[in-house]
Design an enzyme around this catalytic site. Structure first.
Site, PDB file in Angstrom:
ATOM      1  N   ASP A  13      -0.447  -7.338  -2.458  1.00 40.74           N
ATOM      2  CA  ASP A  13      -0.202  -5.898  -2.559  1.00 40.74           C
ATOM      3  C   ASP A  13      -1.463  -5.061  -2.370  1.00 40.74           C
ATOM      4  O   ASP A  13      -1.597  -3.967  -2.935  1.00 40.74           O
ATOM      5  CB  ASP A  13       0.451  -5.543  -3.921  1.00 40.74           C
ATOM      6  N   LYS A  16      -1.833  -4.431   2.781  1.00 38.47           N
ATOM      7  CA  LYS A  16      -1.836  -5.106   4.098  1.00 38.47           C
ATOM      8  C   LYS A  16      -0.858  -4.434   5.059  1.00 38.47           C
ATOM      9  O   LYS A  16      -1.136  -4.296   6.247  1.00 38.47           O
ATOM     10  CB  LYS A  16      -1.443  -6.588   3.939  1.00 38.47           C
ATOM     11  N   GLY A  40       6.359  -7.824   0.253  1.00 41.44           N
ATOM     12  CA  GLY A  40       6.855  -6.457   0.425  1.00 41.44           C
ATOM     13  C   GLY A  40       5.703  -5.637   0.965  1.00 41.44           C
ATOM     14  O   GLY A  40       4.744  -5.377   0.243  1.00 41.44           O
ATOM     15  N   HIS A  41       5.751  -5.311   2.251  1.00 40.76           N
ATOM     16  CA  HIS A  41       4.653  -4.603   2.913  1.00 40.76           C
ATOM     17  C   HIS A  41       5.108  -3.180   3.240  1.00 40.76           C
ATOM     18  O   HIS A  41       5.981  -2.991   4.084  1.00 40.76           O
ATOM     19  CB  HIS A  41       4.234  -5.358   4.189  1.00 40.76           C
ATOM     20  N   GLN A 224       1.086 -12.112   0.724  1.00 41.00           N
ATOM     21  CA  GLN A 224       0.475 -12.452  -0.575  1.00 41.00           C
ATOM     22  C   GLN A 224      -1.053 -12.270  -0.490  1.00 41.00           C
ATOM     23  O   GLN A 224      -1.500 -11.394   0.223  1.00 41.00           O
ATOM     24  CB  GLN A 224       0.855 -13.879  -1.005  1.00 41.00           C
ATOM     25  N   ALA A 299       6.900  -3.800  -4.710  1.00 43.52           N
ATOM     26  CA  ALA A 299       7.710  -3.327  -3.585  1.00 43.52           C
ATOM     27  C   ALA A 299       8.979  -4.165  -3.433  1.00 43.52           C
ATOM     28  O   ALA A 299       9.954  -3.729  -2.842  1.00 43.52           O
ATOM     29  CB  ALA A 299       6.887  -3.369  -2.296  1.00 43.52           C
ATOM     30  N   VAL A 300       8.993  -5.386  -3.980  1.00 41.31           N
ATOM     31  CA  VAL A 300      10.160  -6.266  -3.842  1.00 41.31           C
ATOM     32  C   VAL A 300      10.987  -6.250  -5.124  1.00 41.31           C
ATOM     33  O   VAL A 300      12.199  -6.080  -5.103  1.00 41.31           O
ATOM     34  CB  VAL A 300       9.705  -7.718  -3.519  1.00 41.31           C
ATOM     35  N   THR A 414      -7.601   5.917   2.334  1.00 38.89           N
ATOM     36  CA  THR A 414      -7.616   7.020   1.369  1.00 38.89           C
ATOM     37  C   THR A 414      -6.226   7.617   1.114  1.00 38.89           C
ATOM     38  O   THR A 414      -6.108   8.719   0.574  1.00 38.89           O
ATOM     39  CB  THR A 414      -8.547   8.141   1.875  1.00 38.89           C
TER      40      THR A 414
END
Ligand code: GDP
Ligand code: IMO
Ligand code: MG
Length: 434
Positions: A13, A16, A40-41, A224, A299-300, A414
């Site tokens: 997290d 990425k 979860g991206h 991950q 996110a997941v 940022t």
């Protein structure tokens, strides 16, 4: 030749998703190399939010190719749901996506086995994402897994599936697992899934190597993070795949000699989801402040992420394992309001200084983090796009991280959107990407 690996340097997290989406503009192909829909991206494009789980970041850019490599475990139902929701948002996924014929197939029985191991008295509970990832990789390593190529061959699939499910039923009965799965219905569902994925399935190692030979550039996307890597992470509180840089080669079939750069993504602080040791975890108000400002919720799974301070020894370990050329420091803006920002500069146990990462959880749990406090910059950096704009104290903070970790911070994020990014002029990062 430009073939760059982008991966998480902490416990996942790190941001990425945003970075891969941004960098993919400069590459022809984006290839994911490990994990599954435990990832979860998050990518923001204006107001639109996408959370990619199995599909690589480049998919959101017209004309880019995306590859799901052999190193992944694929739940076809999750993949098709993801494809459908992206296509509904106007992204032509089917045209751009190639799926490895050697990736492994994740089945509902894997989730059942995970529920068993996570809930069973006497077993260590990892705090997994409950997606069945670990048990699917177990079958892969035990050489009884079902691969995408098998799924596409109905006779072979039926035979393998029957044997595998017989084993799972035997184990479930022996362990008194109450969950009943309708194995025949699931098999029929998977046979339908097979027909939908068939047009996208290829030998992706051949595809990538041919593309590289033709002068195309590949961005390798990790899921991950290094500290969740099955070999190098905080075992057993890890995921079941090779998240670190070496995994990019085994997980795609592209040789190490073809890799031209390795970039580690790191938050300006650190977070972790799930159980396991975390030397710089902040359990006081500061941790909560980071969580709220950084919106640090999974996110997941939506779980609150555990938050803490930047950990230099951990990052040095991660840099050694991965051979980072450059770091992307994300979420700098989240630290904008702090008076002081502690950074862990070394570990000790009692009076003794510890320089190496201990191999056991018990060893890591004994570590005491020793901090140096840096002054906060107390002004907004949100959305800044040039290095010059940054407050002097924010530059000092970044310079401190660079000097202590021994890796440049070539890119700084940022804000969650593509353009809220700074590339440090004259950095190695800049030359790797050009
Ligand atoms: P990943 O798994 O590494 O792709 O990271 P996640 O998407 O799970 O979590 C990163 C979160 O931080 C996402 O919600 C991003 O939109 C957000 N994000 C990424 N970079 C920045 C940043 O520089 N500043 C802020 N405020 N948010 C960011
Ligand atoms: P991205 O790609 C953060 C964690 C889980 C758990 C451990 C094992 O979004 O950075 P698993 O379901 O993989 O067997 O769970 O790993 N974990 C993650 N933590 N980000 C992720 O992915 C993660 N994927 C798995 O919380 O501690
Ligand atoms: Mg994530």
């Amino acid at each position: 030749m430009r073939n760059v690996i982008v991966l998480g340097s902490q416990w996942g997290d790190e941001g990425k998703g945003k970075m891969v989406d941004l960098f993919s503009e400069r590459f022809d192909i984006v290839a994911r190399y490990q994990g599954g829909h435990n990832a979860g991206h998050t990518v923001f494009i204006g107001e639109k939010k996408f959370v990619l789980k199995l599909i690589p970041g480049g998919i959101l850019r017209p004309g880019k190719q995306a590859v799901i490599g052999n190193g992944l475990v694929i739940d076809p139902a999750a993949l098709l749901t993801e494809i459908d929701s992206l296509e509904a948002a106007g992204i032509p996924v089917a045209k751009a996506l190639s799926i490895s014929n050697r990736a492994h197939v994740l089945l509902p029985a894997h989730r059942m086995m995970e529920k068993m191991s996570e809930g069973r008295a006497g077993r260590v509970s990892i705090g997994t994402t409950s997606r069945g990832i670990g048990p699917c990789y177990e079958d892969k390593i035990a050489r009884r897994g079902i691969r995408i190529a098998d799924l596409l061959d109905r006779d072979s699939f039926r035979a393998q599936y029957a044997t595998l499910m017989e084993e799972k039923t035997t184990i479930a009965t022996a362990l008194g697992i109450a969950e009943e799965l309708d194995y025949n219905r699931i098999r029929d569902d998977y046979e339908r899934f097979a027909e939908r994925v068939r047009p996208m399935v290829r030998d992706t190692a051949l595809l990538l190597n041919q593309a590289i030979a033709d002068g195309k550039s590949v961005l390798f996307e990790g899921a991950q993070g290094t500290m969740l890597d099955i070999d190098h992470g905080t075992y057993p509180f890890v995921t079941s795949s090779s998240a670190s840089a070496g995994g990019a080669c085994t997980g795609t079939g592209v040789a190490p000699t073809r890799i031209t750069g390795i970039i580690g993504v790191s938050k300006a602080y650190i977070t972790r989801v799930g159980a396991g040791p975390f030397p710089t975890e902040s359990l006081d108000g500061a941790g909560e402040q980071i969580r709220q400002r950084g919106k640090e919720f999974g996110a997941v799974t939506g779980r609150p992420r555990r938050c803490g301070w930047f950990d230099v020894p951990l990052l040095r370990y991660s840099a050694a394992i991965n051979g980072f050329d450059s770091l992307v420091i994300t979420k700098l803006d989240v630290l904008d309001e702090f008076d002081n920002i502690p950074v862990c500069v070394r570990y000790r146990i009692g009076q003794q200084e510890v320089t190496d990462m201990p191999p056991t959880v018990a060893g890591i749990a004994q570590l005491e983090a020793v901090y140096e406090c840096l002054p906060g910059w107390k002004q907004s950096t949100f959305g800044m796009t040039s290095y010059e704009q940054l407050p002097a104290k924010a530059k000092d903070y970044l310079a401190f991280l660079e000097s202590r970790t021994g890796v440049e911070a070539g890119c700084i994020s940022t804000g969650p959107e593509r353009n809220q990014t700074i590339v440090k002029p004259g950095s190695r990062f800049q030359s790797l990407m050009s």
